[in-house]
Design a protein around this motif. Structure first.
Motif, PDB file in Angstrom:
ATOM      1  N   THR A 164     -29.485  55.098  -3.282  1.00 49.90           N
ATOM      2  CA  THR A 164     -30.095  56.400  -3.043  1.00 49.90           C
ATOM      3  C   THR A 164     -31.251  56.218  -2.075  1.00 49.90           C
ATOM      4  O   THR A 164     -32.217  55.509  -2.370  1.00 49.90           O
ATOM      5  CB  THR A 164     -30.615  57.003  -4.357  1.00 49.90           C
ATOM      6  N   PHE A 165     -31.157  56.840  -0.933  1.00 49.85           N
ATOM      7  CA  PHE A 165     -32.168  56.647   0.098  1.00 49.85           C
ATOM      8  C   PHE A 165     -33.324  57.620  -0.112  1.00 49.85           C
ATOM      9  O   PHE A 165     -33.557  58.538   0.680  1.00 49.85           O
ATOM     10  CB  PHE A 165     -31.549  56.824   1.490  1.00 49.85           C
ATOM     11  N   ASP A 166     -34.048  57.395  -1.197  1.00 51.09           N
ATOM     12  CA  ASP A 166     -35.169  58.263  -1.531  1.00 51.09           C
ATOM     13  C   ASP A 166     -36.485  57.616  -1.109  1.00 51.09           C
ATOM     14  O   ASP A 166     -36.502  56.551  -0.476  1.00 51.09           O
ATOM     15  CB  ASP A 166     -35.167  58.601  -3.017  1.00 51.09           C
ATOM     16  N   ALA A 167     -37.592  58.245  -1.488  1.00 52.08           N
ATOM     17  CA  ALA A 167     -38.906  57.732  -1.089  1.00 52.08           C
ATOM     18  C   ALA A 167     -39.175  56.351  -1.664  1.00 52.08           C
ATOM     19  O   ALA A 167     -39.791  55.495  -1.002  1.00 52.08           O
ATOM     20  CB  ALA A 167     -39.992  58.718  -1.522  1.00 52.08           C
ATOM     21  N   ALA A 168     -38.712  56.110  -2.890  1.00 47.18           N
ATOM     22  CA  ALA A 168     -38.938  54.809  -3.510  1.00 47.18           C
ATOM     23  C   ALA A 168     -38.171  53.719  -2.757  1.00 47.18           C
ATOM     24  O   ALA A 168     -38.699  52.619  -2.528  1.00 47.18           O
ATOM     25  CB  ALA A 168     -38.517  54.838  -4.974  1.00 47.18           C
ATOM     26  N   PHE A 169     -36.927  54.038  -2.389  1.00 48.04           N
ATOM     27  CA  PHE A 169     -36.140  53.059  -1.621  1.00 48.04           C
ATOM     28  C   PHE A 169     -36.821  52.773  -0.297  1.00 48.04           C
ATOM     29  O   PHE A 169     -36.962  51.619   0.116  1.00 48.04           O
ATOM     30  CB  PHE A 169     -34.728  53.586  -1.374  1.00 48.04           C
ATOM     31  N   ARG A 170     -37.280  53.815   0.389  1.00 49.08           N
ATOM     32  CA  ARG A 170     -37.925  53.639   1.699  1.00 49.08           C
ATOM     33  C   ARG A 170     -39.206  52.818   1.569  1.00 49.08           C
ATOM     34  O   ARG A 170     -39.477  51.929   2.392  1.00 49.08           O
ATOM     35  CB  ARG A 170     -38.236  55.007   2.311  1.00 49.08           C
ATOM     36  N   ALA A 171     -39.986  53.085   0.527  1.00 52.81           N
ATOM     37  CA  ALA A 171     -41.228  52.332   0.346  1.00 52.81           C
ATOM     38  C   ALA A 171     -40.956  50.856   0.114  1.00 52.81           C
ATOM     39  O   ALA A 171     -41.639  49.981   0.680  1.00 52.81           O
ATOM     40  CB  ALA A 171     -42.020  52.919  -0.821  1.00 52.81           C
ATOM     41  N   GLN A 172     -39.946  50.555  -0.717  1.00 49.43           N
ATOM     42  CA  GLN A 172     -39.601  49.156  -0.965  1.00 49.43           C
ATOM     43  C   GLN A 172     -39.069  48.504   0.299  1.00 49.43           C
ATOM     44  O   GLN A 172     -39.406  47.357   0.614  1.00 49.43           O
ATOM     45  CB  GLN A 172     -38.560  49.069  -2.087  1.00 49.43           C
ATOM     46  N   TRP A 173     -38.261  49.229   1.030  1.00 47.35           N
ATOM     47  CA  TRP A 173     -37.686  48.700   2.276  1.00 47.35           C
ATOM     48  C   TRP A 173     -38.795  48.393   3.280  1.00 47.35           C
ATOM     49  O   TRP A 173     -38.781  47.350   3.938  1.00 47.35           O
ATOM     50  CB  TRP A 173     -36.698  49.708   2.851  1.00 47.35           C
ATOM     51  N   GLU A 174     -39.773  49.275   3.410  1.00 47.04           N
ATOM     52  CA  GLU A 174     -40.856  49.046   4.360  1.00 47.04           C
ATOM     53  C   GLU A 174     -41.742  47.875   3.919  1.00 47.04           C
ATOM     54  O   GLU A 174     -42.267  47.144   4.762  1.00 47.04           O
ATOM     55  CB  GLU A 174     -41.687  50.318   4.531  1.00 47.04           C
TER      56      GLU A 174
END
Length: 382
Positions: A164-174
């Motif tokens: 799921t490309f949500d805010a949590a995923f994006r934060a971890q990815w960054e």
């Protein structure tokens, strides 16, 4: 590496890798060299690197080559654990043609951490390494890479399904891909500035009657020719592996990883060392890779020299390195010259005591010297 890390590394390589350049064989043997300066693992420490070069008389105040016909051998592991490997590599690139014009040579050998960075194994990369590549365009470039990551994962879903490309995923990815990450990976790709430069070098060289390499050569690689190993390492880094040496970048007894010369009991390793010296027609082998002491450490009556320096946390690095002049070995330790011409254990212990005299009272080298004196006294080297 995690599943995502493997996928993202593969994605970045797919985005940046063009046709690998043609492989050229680099010269790997020199004779009649009067002065050799040997520096072990640097691990991103640019200040240490330039201090050693100045102490050795190889550079001037501007950082330009003043070493004349000397040969500088850097034994690999420039990157990882420290923040400034880019500065080290840029300086070496600058010195290479300067030294050659003066009749000298700069040899930046390939270590396991160079190979790891080219291959995308980033476990030991210091955050400062990524920051060194960041500029005003990094945010835009990272955003584009994130979108490409999403497309990749949708087309190549992991076993648990598309995330799921949500805010949590994006934060971890960054967090895992800081600004400068994409530029770092592009520069270390086989066609990038540093990946291409690394793959133009050797992993094993011979100067006079000494073999130089990052780690060592184990029993499996004992029959291998020096140039064959060098070609295989370069080929593997360029995506053109040699079937005869398919695992040379990761083989534990290959030239980038073997620790037997540094760690194995001398009595047990002696037959292999004797065969290795005879195979390459040399009198000694100089390596880095393995931290055994807080200074340059001789083993096997001086037939093996270890240049990787063990440093205790919060303890000043001695900036120790090796100079070989007309066959005579000298350790430079905290700016002082200590002769390193040993042929047996008693002489090795005396050498360590001389180094210890330059150290603070609580030096970690004290235990190394004590162990030397307590060890059995083997016969002198032939």
């Amino acid at each position: 590496m995690t599943y995502y890390a493997r996928f993202l590394s593969a994605l970045l390589l797919a985005l940046t890798l063009l046709a690998a350049p043609g492989l050229a064989r680099a010269e790997s043997s020199w004779t009649g060299v009067e002065r050799i300066v040997v520096i072990g693992d640097l691990e991103g420490d640019y200040e240490k690197f330039t201090d050693m070069l100045r102490t050795a008389g190889l550079i001037d105040a501007r950082g330009d080559w003043t070493g004349g016909r000397a040969h500088l051998v850097q034994l690999g592991d420039i990157p990882d654990r420290g923040p400034n490997s880019r500065m080290v590599m840029d300086h070496l690139m600058r010195l290479e043609p300067q030294a050659e014009r003066a009749g000298g040579q700069v040899h930046a050998l390939i270590g396991n951490h160079e190979a790891m960075n080219v291959e995308g194994d980033l476990r030991y990369v210091h955050p400062g390494e990524y920051a060194a590549f960041a500029d005003r365009n990094s945010s835009r470039l990272r955003d584009a890479y994130y979108r490409q990551t999403q497309d990749w994962l949708r087309a190549n879903p992991p076993p648990t399904g598309v995330p799921t490309f949500d805010a949590a995923f994006r934060a971890q990815w960054e967090a895992e891909h800081p600004l400068g990450y994409v530029e770092h990976r592009q520069a270390w790709a086989p066609t990038g500035r540093y990946g291409r430069w690394i793959a133009s070098h050797n992993s094993v060289i011979r100067i006079n009657d000494i073999l130089f390499l990052h780690a060592g050569i184990g029993p499996t690689y004992l029959p291998a020719e020096r140039d064959a190993m060098n070609d295989a390492v370069r080929g593997a880094l360029n995506g053109q592996p040699d079937p005869a040496f398919a695992d040379i970048l990761t083989a534990q007894d290959g030239p980038l990883w073997y620790r037997g010369l540094s760690l194995n009991e001398e009595a047990a390793e002696e037959p292999h060392l004797a065969a290795l010296l005879a195979r390459h027609g040399v009198s000694r082998i100089i390596v880095g890779h393995t931290k055994r002491a807080a200074t340059i450490l001789p083993r096997f009556g001086g037939r093996v020299i270890i240049t990787d320096i063990a440093r205790r946390a919060n303890y000043a690095d001695p900036h120790a390195f090796l100079i070989i002049e007309n066959g005579m070995l000298t350790t430079i330790h905290r700016g002082h010259r200590v002769p390193l011409n040993v042929s047996n254990q008693a002489e090795t212990c005396a050498y360590l005591d001389a180094i210890l005299a330059l150290e603070p009272e609580q030096s970690p080298l004290r235990s190394t010297a004590n162990q030397c004196r307590a060890a059995p006294q083997p016969a002198s080297a032939p």
